[in-house]
Motif scaffolding. Structure first.
Motif, PDB file in Angstrom:
ATOM      1  N   THR A   1       0.842  -1.193   0.000  1.00 52.11           N
ATOM      2  CA  THR A   1       0.000   0.000   0.000  1.00 52.11           C
ATOM      3  C   THR A   1       0.878   1.246   0.000  1.00 52.11           C
ATOM      4  O   THR A   1       2.007   1.213   0.495  1.00 52.11           O
ATOM      5  CB  THR A   1      -0.927   0.033   1.231  1.00 52.11           C
ATOM      6  OG1 THR A   1      -1.701   1.238   1.214  1.00 52.11           O
ATOM      7  CG2 THR A   1      -0.121  -0.019   2.518  1.00 52.11           C
TER       8      THR A   1
ATOM      9  N   VAL B   1      -0.118   4.015   1.456  1.00 53.35           N
ATOM     10  CA  VAL B   1      -0.647   4.856   2.528  1.00 53.35           C
ATOM     11  C   VAL B   1      -0.441   4.169   3.867  1.00 53.35           C
ATOM     12  O   VAL B   1      -0.719   2.973   4.016  1.00 53.35           O
ATOM     13  CB  VAL B   1      -2.146   5.150   2.333  1.00 53.35           C
ATOM     14  CG1 VAL B   1      -2.655   6.068   3.433  1.00 53.35           C
ATOM     15  CG2 VAL B   1      -2.402   5.758   0.965  1.00 53.35           C
ATOM     16  N   ILE B   2       0.061   4.920   4.831  1.00 55.41           N
ATOM     17  CA  ILE B   2       0.177   4.439   6.205  1.00 55.41           C
ATOM     18  C   ILE B   2      -0.706   5.328   7.071  1.00 55.41           C
ATOM     19  O   ILE B   2      -0.539   6.549   7.089  1.00 55.41           O
ATOM     20  CB  ILE B   2       1.635   4.501   6.706  1.00 55.41           C
ATOM     21  CG1 ILE B   2       2.536   3.617   5.841  1.00 55.41           C
ATOM     22  CG2 ILE B   2       1.714   4.062   8.168  1.00 55.41           C
ATOM     23  CD1 ILE B   2       3.999   3.701   6.222  1.00 55.41           C
ATOM     24  N   ASP B   3      -1.638   4.724   7.770  1.00 57.05           N
ATOM     25  CA  ASP B   3      -2.566   5.490   8.603  1.00 57.05           C
ATOM     26  C   ASP B   3      -1.975   5.709   9.987  1.00 57.05           C
ATOM     27  O   ASP B   3      -1.770   4.763  10.753  1.00 57.05           O
ATOM     28  CB  ASP B   3      -3.908   4.760   8.712  1.00 57.05           C
ATOM     29  CG  ASP B   3      -4.651   4.729   7.386  1.00 57.05           C
ATOM     30  OD1 ASP B   3      -4.663   5.756   6.704  1.00 57.05           O
ATOM     31  OD2 ASP B   3      -5.213   3.664   7.039  1.00 57.05           O
TER      32      ASP B   3
ATOM     33  N   TRP C   1      -2.034  13.444  -4.822  1.00 58.48           N
ATOM     34  CA  TRP C   1      -1.427  12.404  -3.985  1.00 58.48           C
ATOM     35  C   TRP C   1      -1.443  11.029  -4.653  1.00 58.48           C
ATOM     36  O   TRP C   1      -0.746  10.120  -4.211  1.00 58.48           O
ATOM     37  CB  TRP C   1      -2.145  12.334  -2.636  1.00 58.48           C
ATOM     38  CG  TRP C   1      -3.624  12.101  -2.752  1.00 58.48           C
ATOM     39  CD1 TRP C   1      -4.257  10.895  -2.843  1.00 58.48           C
ATOM     40  CD2 TRP C   1      -4.640  13.098  -2.819  1.00 58.48           C
ATOM     41  NE1 TRP C   1      -5.612  11.074  -2.952  1.00 58.48           N
ATOM     42  CE2 TRP C   1      -5.876  12.425  -2.937  1.00 58.48           C
ATOM     43  CE3 TRP C   1      -4.629  14.496  -2.765  1.00 58.48           C
ATOM     44  CZ2 TRP C   1      -7.096  13.108  -3.009  1.00 58.48           C
ATOM     45  CZ3 TRP C   1      -5.841  15.168  -2.845  1.00 58.48           C
ATOM     46  CH2 TRP C   1      -7.051  14.486  -2.966  1.00 58.48           C
TER      47      TRP C   1
ATOM     48  N   PRO D   1      -3.749  10.052   7.302  1.00 57.64           N
ATOM     49  CA  PRO D   1      -3.123   9.161   6.323  1.00 57.64           C
ATOM     50  C   PRO D   1      -1.795   9.738   5.839  1.00 57.64           C
ATOM     51  O   PRO D   1      -1.726  10.891   5.391  1.00 57.64           O
ATOM     52  CB  PRO D   1      -4.159   9.107   5.189  1.00 57.64           C
ATOM     53  CG  PRO D   1      -4.857  10.426   5.265  1.00 57.64           C
ATOM     54  CD  PRO D   1      -4.860  10.824   6.715  1.00 57.64           C
ATOM     55  N   LEU D   2      -0.724   8.955   5.938  1.00 59.71           N
ATOM     56  CA  LEU D   2       0.589   9.367   5.459  1.00 59.71           C
ATOM     57  C   LEU D   2       0.830   8.676   4.121  1.00 59.71           C
ATOM     58  O   LEU D   2       1.023   7.466   4.063  1.00 59.71           O
ATOM     59  CB  LEU D   2       1.679   8.982   6.457  1.00 59.71           C
ATOM     60  CG  LEU D   2       3.117   9.321   6.065  1.00 59.71           C
ATOM     61  CD1 LEU D   2       3.280  10.828   5.890  1.00 59.71           C
ATOM     62  CD2 LEU D   2       4.105   8.800   7.102  1.00 59.71           C
ATOM     63  N   ARG D   3       0.788   9.441   3.046  1.00 58.73           N
ATOM     64  CA  ARG D   3       0.929   8.893   1.704  1.00 58.73           C
ATOM     65  C   ARG D   3       2.396   8.924   1.283  1.00 58.73           C
ATOM     66  O   ARG D   3       3.055   9.955   1.358  1.00 58.73           O
ATOM     67  CB  ARG D   3       0.066   9.682   0.717  1.00 58.73           C
ATOM     68  CG  ARG D   3      -1.406   9.666   1.110  1.00 58.73           C
ATOM     69  CD  ARG D   3      -2.274  10.386   0.096  1.00 58.73           C
ATOM     70  NE  ARG D   3      -3.663  10.416   0.550  1.00 58.73           N
ATOM     71  CZ  ARG D   3      -4.535   9.423   0.375  1.00 58.73           C
ATOM     72  NH1 ARG D   3      -4.141   8.323  -0.253  1.00 58.73           N
ATOM     73  NH2 ARG D   3      -5.772   9.527   0.812  1.00 58.73           N
TER      74      ARG D   3
END
Length: 302
Positions: free
Chosen positions: A11, A13-15, A94, A20-22
């Motif tokens: 993925t 994206v890290i939530d 993004w 959300p950290l893209r």
């Protein structure tokens, strides 16, 4: 059977809780910080004030992001304005999609505005920032890795990039063109640093060298890519862009070297005076301190 390959993240994206950290945005942000930090060091070494590069970047970066997105949307309009596509996706930066050509072009406009407000010559500022921009591109290209995009032709090389099944992509191992371009950009930055020290490049020639060197690598990397692109006379649009911009950059270097040889002696008006004033203020403070303590500096022997 593939015994070795570069894995792709599951993925992009890290939530972090509700935030959300893209990966794509994170790489762009880190790249901008590196460019400004390194550009500031070079600007100070050229005789400028600390913080000037960041002040001008406040203008250049937003313009560059808009320009990069505009170039991508215009040249790949079918991704957003064809039947069945949602034009709102054109604003979802993004998800990937920044054209370096548009970013540099419109970013230069923003930089020109910032330089004009500070009374600074744009070519000198661009020379200071050139290798930092290349480093920023090297970092930013890893955003494509997070999004599993802009890879090359299928290959079974040990450093092949493994792509998973997804929208508009087929699972397999492909040339990691994002990695090739990232490494090339690092080489471009080192080349500009070396050439600038060796030949004392000025009046925008260090920046022009960065542009020419980048275009050289971008042209051959484009041949490996398999993503959809517009073609003119059998060549991808970005190949033509790289060739044209390369010719313009080399032409600028040749003409500029004849018309304005050497390097600027002053890159920021008033910067040298500010340093001298600070030194004089420091000496005055030391003298006042000695007077308060009842001691005086020893006489200078003749």
């Amino acid at each position: 059977m593939d015994l070795a390959y570069i894995p792709s993240p599951s993925t992009g994206v890290i939530d972090l809780g509700p935030i959300p950290l893209r990966g794509y945005a994170f790489c762009i942000i880190i790249g901008v910080f590196v460019a400004v930090w390194f550009g500031n060091k070079r600007w100070i070494a050229r005789g400028g004030r600390a913080g000037t590069v960041a002040d001008i970047a406040v203008w250049a970066v937003p313009f560059g992001l808009v320009g990069g997105r505009l170039y991508h949307v215009i040249t790949d309009y079918q991704l957003y304005f064809s039947d069945g596509e949602n034009w709102v996706d054109a604003f979802k930066i993004w998800q990937g999609g920044l054209g370096i050509w548009g970013a540099i072009a419109l970013g230069a406009v923003g930089a020109w505005i910032g330089c004009r407000r500070r009374g600074i010559p744009l070519p000198a500022w661009a020379d200071a920032l050139a290798p930092g921009i290349a480093f920023a591109q090297a970092i930013g290209r890893w955003g494509n890795w997070f999004n599993q995009e802009l890879y090359g032709k299928a290959t079974d090389l040990p450093w092949a990039l493994k792509i998973s099944e997804g929208p508009n992509r087929v699972a397999g191992t492909y040339h990691p063109t994002f990695l090739y371009e990232s490494l090339w950009c690092v080489g471009v930055a080192l080349l500009v640093i070396w050439a600038d020290r060796r030949f004392k490049l000025g009046h925008g020639r260090a920046f022009a060298l960065y542009v020419a060197a980048y275009c050289t690598g971008r042209a051959w990397i484009e041949y490996m890519r398999v993503d959809e692109a517009h073609h003119i006379l059998g060549l991808r649009l970005n190949v033509w862009t790289a060739v044209i911009v390369f010719v313009l950059a080399v032409t600028y270097i040749v003409i500029s070297a004849k018309v304005r040889p050497g390097r600027e002696e002053v890159v920021e008006p008033g910067a040298a005076e500010g340093v001298e004033d600070a030194d004089e203020g420091s000496e005055a403070a030391e003298g006042a301190k000695d007077a308060d303590s009842g001691s005086f500096p020893a006489p200078n022997p003749m």
